[in-house]
Design a protein around this motif. Structure first.
Motif, PDB file in Angstrom:
ATOM      1  N   CYS A  20      28.289  11.489  18.067  1.00 36.18           N
ATOM      2  CA  CYS A  20      29.549  11.549  19.152  1.00 36.18           C
ATOM      3  C   CYS A  20      28.872   9.939  19.500  1.00 36.18           C
ATOM      4  N   ASP A  21      29.366   9.026  19.328  1.00 34.85           N
ATOM      5  CA  ASP A  21      28.577   7.393  20.540  1.00 34.85           C
ATOM      6  C   ASP A  21      30.210   7.172  21.011  1.00 34.85           C
ATOM      7  N   PRO A  22      30.012   7.270  22.451  1.00 35.38           N
ATOM      8  CA  PRO A  22      31.629   6.627  22.927  1.00 35.38           C
ATOM      9  C   PRO A  22      31.667   4.837  22.484  1.00 35.38           C
ATOM     10  N   GLY A  23      32.674   4.077  21.746  1.00 36.23           N
ATOM     11  CA  GLY A  23      33.006   2.960  21.636  1.00 36.23           C
ATOM     12  C   GLY A  23      32.533   2.710  20.215  1.00 36.23           C
ATOM     13  N   ASP A  24      31.701   3.303  19.344  1.00 36.32           N
ATOM     14  CA  ASP A  24      31.548   3.127  18.215  1.00 36.32           C
ATOM     15  C   ASP A  24      33.106   2.245  17.319  1.00 36.32           C
ATOM     16  N   LYS A  25      32.954   1.742  16.154  1.00 31.94           N
ATOM     17  CA  LYS A  25      34.210   1.654  14.998  1.00 31.94           C
ATOM     18  C   LYS A  25      35.036   3.305  14.980  1.00 31.94           C
ATOM     19  N   GLY A  26      36.527   3.732  15.125  1.00 36.65           N
ATOM     20  CA  GLY A  26      37.096   4.678  14.556  1.00 36.65           C
ATOM     21  C   GLY A  26      37.089   5.196  15.794  1.00 36.65           C
ATOM     22  N   CYS A  27      36.378   4.748  17.302  1.00 36.81           N
ATOM     23  CA  CYS A  27      36.536   5.713  18.437  1.00 36.81           C
ATOM     24  C   CYS A  27      37.970   5.528  19.105  1.00 36.81           C
ATOM     25  N   VAL A  28      38.627   6.844  19.844  1.00 30.17           N
ATOM     26  CA  VAL A  28      39.421   6.330  20.682  1.00 30.17           C
ATOM     27  C   VAL A  28      39.331   5.370  21.858  1.00 30.17           C
ATOM     28  N   LEU A  29      38.269   4.991  21.856  1.00 35.63           N
ATOM     29  CA  LEU A  29      37.884   3.726  23.157  1.00 35.63           C
ATOM     30  C   LEU A  29      37.872   2.676  22.205  1.00 35.63           C
ATOM     31  N   TYR A  30      37.453   2.643  21.051  1.00 34.26           N
ATOM     32  CA  TYR A  30      36.734   1.350  20.586  1.00 34.26           C
ATOM     33  C   TYR A  30      38.017   0.165  21.080  1.00 34.26           C
ATOM     34  N   GLY A  31      37.502  -0.732  21.501  1.00 33.90           N
ATOM     35  CA  GLY A  31      37.885  -2.057  21.712  1.00 33.90           C
ATOM     36  C   GLY A  31      38.975  -2.130  22.432  1.00 33.90           C
ATOM     37  N   LYS A  32      38.813  -0.380  24.202  1.00 34.91           N
ATOM     38  CA  LYS A  32      39.718  -0.688  24.821  1.00 34.91           C
ATOM     39  C   LYS A  32      38.778  -0.537  26.583  1.00 34.91           C
ATOM     40  N   ALA A  33      37.663  -0.295  26.248  1.00 36.34           N
ATOM     41  CA  ALA A  33      37.091   0.122  27.575  1.00 36.34           C
ATOM     42  C   ALA A  33      35.237  -0.760  27.312  1.00 36.34           C
ATOM     43  N   VAL A  34      35.101  -1.219  28.353  1.00 38.09           N
ATOM     44  CA  VAL A  34      33.601  -1.857  28.214  1.00 38.09           C
ATOM     45  C   VAL A  34      32.435  -1.145  28.585  1.00 38.09           C
ATOM     46  N   PHE A  35      31.336  -0.804  27.953  1.00 34.55           N
ATOM     47  CA  PHE A  35      30.364   0.254  28.034  1.00 34.55           C
ATOM     48  C   PHE A  35      28.885  -0.668  28.511  1.00 34.55           C
ATOM     49  N   SER A  36      28.449   0.345  28.970  1.00 35.17           N
ATOM     50  CA  SER A  36      27.158  -0.395  30.268  1.00 35.17           C
ATOM     51  C   SER A  36      26.542  -0.404  29.548  1.00 35.17           C
ATOM     52  N   ASN A  37      25.644  -0.601  27.692  1.00 35.92           N
ATOM     53  CA  ASN A  37      25.149  -0.781  27.333  1.00 35.92           C
ATOM     54  C   ASN A  37      24.996  -1.413  26.054  1.00 35.92           C
ATOM     55  N   PRO A  38      24.792  -2.703  26.181  1.00 34.50           N
ATOM     56  CA  PRO A  38      25.180  -4.001  25.481  1.00 34.50           C
ATOM     57  C   PRO A  38      25.573  -3.966  24.075  1.00 34.50           C
ATOM     58  N   GLU A  39      25.203  -3.433  23.156  1.00 41.29           N
ATOM     59  CA  GLU A  39      25.203  -3.208  21.652  1.00 41.29           C
ATOM     60  C   GLU A  39      26.059  -2.132  21.387  1.00 41.29           C
ATOM     61  N   THR A  40      27.320  -1.921  22.626  1.00 43.20           N
ATOM     62  CA  THR A  40      28.165  -1.436  22.193  1.00 43.20           C
ATOM     63  C   THR A  40      29.353  -1.744  21.402  1.00 43.20           C
ATOM     64  N   PRO A  41      29.270  -1.855  20.261  1.00 47.21           N
ATOM     65  CA  PRO A  41      31.004  -2.056  19.539  1.00 47.21           C
ATOM     66  C   PRO A  41      31.817  -2.378  20.084  1.00 47.21           C
ATOM     67  N   SER A  42      32.376  -1.695  20.896  1.00 47.24           N
ATOM     68  CA  SER A  42      33.512  -1.577  21.832  1.00 47.24           C
ATOM     69  C   SER A  42      33.755  -2.929  22.397  1.00 47.24           C
ATOM     70  N   ASN A  43      32.374  -3.282  23.336  1.00 48.27           N
ATOM     71  CA  ASN A  43      32.263  -4.242  24.087  1.00 48.27           C
ATOM     72  C   ASN A  43      32.980  -5.867  23.251  1.00 48.27           C
ATOM     73  N   ALA A  44      32.305  -6.170  22.233  1.00 47.90           N
ATOM     74  CA  ALA A  44      32.617  -7.429  21.809  1.00 47.90           C
ATOM     75  C   ALA A  44      34.076  -6.668  21.200  1.00 47.90           C
ATOM     76  N   ALA A  45      34.735  -5.778  20.630  1.00 52.34           N
ATOM     77  CA  ALA A  45      35.820  -5.773  20.485  1.00 52.34           C
ATOM     78  C   ALA A  45      37.330  -6.553  21.706  1.00 52.34           C
TER      79      ALA A  45
END
Length: 68
Positions: A20-45
């Protein structure tokens, strides 16, 4: 407030079949949430989604404008 993912069982994601890597591509949270880790792909999405919405909003305003 907390949130629990129904796909996470221990350290594994049943949806992605990997660790599990919250915010990784394919995760239900991808592109819907901003994470504190700036490296999380979700933040860019999320940022891309916001920029697209702004562009569409501006385009809509220009189409609604009447020129005399």
């Amino acid at each position: 407030m907390g949130w629990t993912c129904s796909y996470q069982h221990g350290d594994l994601c049943d949806l992605l079949k990997k660790t599990c890597d919250p915010g990784d591509k394919g995760c239900v949270l991808y592109g819907k949430a901003v994470f504190s880790n700036p490296e999380t792909p979700s933040n860019a999405a999320v940022k891309r989604r916001e920029e697209t919405r702004k562009r569409r909003g501006l385009r809509g305003e220009m189409e609604d404008a009447k020129f005399f």
